[in-house]
Motif scaffolding. Structure first.
Motif, PDB file in Angstrom:
ATOM      1  N   THR A   8      -4.750   6.719   0.620  1.00  0.00           N
ATOM      2  CA  THR A   8      -4.130   5.403   0.531  1.00  0.00           C
ATOM      3  C   THR A   8      -4.434   4.810  -0.843  1.00  0.00           C
ATOM      4  OG1 THR A   8      -3.824   3.283   1.639  1.00  0.00           O
ATOM      5  CG2 THR A   8      -6.067   4.116   1.508  1.00  0.00           C
ATOM      6  N   GLU A  34       0.104  11.734   3.084  1.00  0.00           N
ATOM      7  CA  GLU A  34      -0.508  12.808   3.867  1.00  0.00           C
ATOM      8  C   GLU A  34      -0.224  14.130   3.177  1.00  0.00           C
ATOM      9  OE1 GLU A  34       0.917  12.683   7.875  1.00  0.00           O
ATOM     10  OE2 GLU A  34      -0.158  10.845   8.326  1.00  0.00           O
ATOM     11  N   SER A  36       0.538   7.795  12.841  1.00  0.00           N
ATOM     12  CA  SER A  36       1.051   8.882  12.012  1.00  0.00           C
ATOM     13  C   SER A  36       1.539  10.011  12.914  1.00  0.00           C
ATOM     14  CB  SER A  36      -0.048   9.386  11.080  1.00  0.00           C
ATOM     15  OG  SER A  36       0.406  10.508  10.373  1.00  0.00           O
ATOM     16  N   TYR A  73       0.836  -1.195   0.000  1.00  0.00           N
ATOM     17  CA  TYR A  73       0.000   0.000   0.000  1.00  0.00           C
ATOM     18  C   TYR A  73       0.871   1.245   0.000  1.00  0.00           C
ATOM     19  CZ  TYR A  73      -4.104  -2.780   1.141  1.00  0.00           C
ATOM     20  OH  TYR A  73      -5.127  -3.686   1.091  1.00  0.00           O
ATOM     21  N   TRP A 132      -5.622  12.765   4.014  1.00  0.00           N
ATOM     22  CA  TRP A 132      -4.879  11.507   3.981  1.00  0.00           C
ATOM     23  C   TRP A 132      -5.406  10.623   2.859  1.00  0.00           C
ATOM     24  CZ3 TRP A 132      -7.805  13.548   7.878  1.00  0.00           C
ATOM     25  CH2 TRP A 132      -7.103  14.271   8.836  1.00  0.00           C
ATOM     26  N   TYR A 151       0.656   5.176   1.392  1.00  0.00           N
ATOM     27  CA  TYR A 151      -0.066   6.092   2.287  1.00  0.00           C
ATOM     28  C   TYR A 151       0.536   7.468   2.096  1.00  0.00           C
ATOM     29  CZ  TYR A 151      -1.537   8.354   6.604  1.00  0.00           C
ATOM     30  OH  TYR A 151      -2.071   9.233   7.528  1.00  0.00           O
ATOM     31  N   ILE A 164      -3.815   7.303   9.439  1.00  0.00           N
ATOM     32  CA  ILE A 164      -3.638   5.958   9.970  1.00  0.00           C
ATOM     33  C   ILE A 164      -3.033   6.079  11.370  1.00  0.00           C
ATOM     34  CG2 ILE A 164      -3.434   4.846   7.722  1.00  0.00           C
ATOM     35  CD1 ILE A 164      -0.402   4.708   8.177  1.00  0.00           C
TER      36      ILE A 164
END
Length: 63
Positions: A60, A23, A50, A19, A58, A21, A47
């Motif tokens: 993903t 921000e 963080s 994955y 955010w 992720y 998540i």
């Protein structure tokens, strides 16, 4: 140019992770639009674990 750079980053990440992720900040509207167009899904909250408490958006993406 930003789309190509993100493609390189996501391709690299795909070789090492399941994955991605990400921000960012709501005020970076152009960046947020790009992330959505590239298939990143916006989350309601960061998540767990963080540490970037300045960010307010955010994303993903399954790689």
């Amino acid at each position: 140019m930003s789309k190509e750079l993100m493609k390189v980053a996501l391709d690299f990440a795909k070789e090492h992770y399941t994955y991605c992720y990400l921000e960012t900040m709501e005020k970076l509207q152009t960046a947020n639009l790009l992330y959505s167009k590239l298939g990143l899904q916006q989350l309601d909250k960061p998540i767990e674990g963080s540490e970037h408490n300045v960010m307010d958006v955010w994303y993903t993406k399954e790689l």
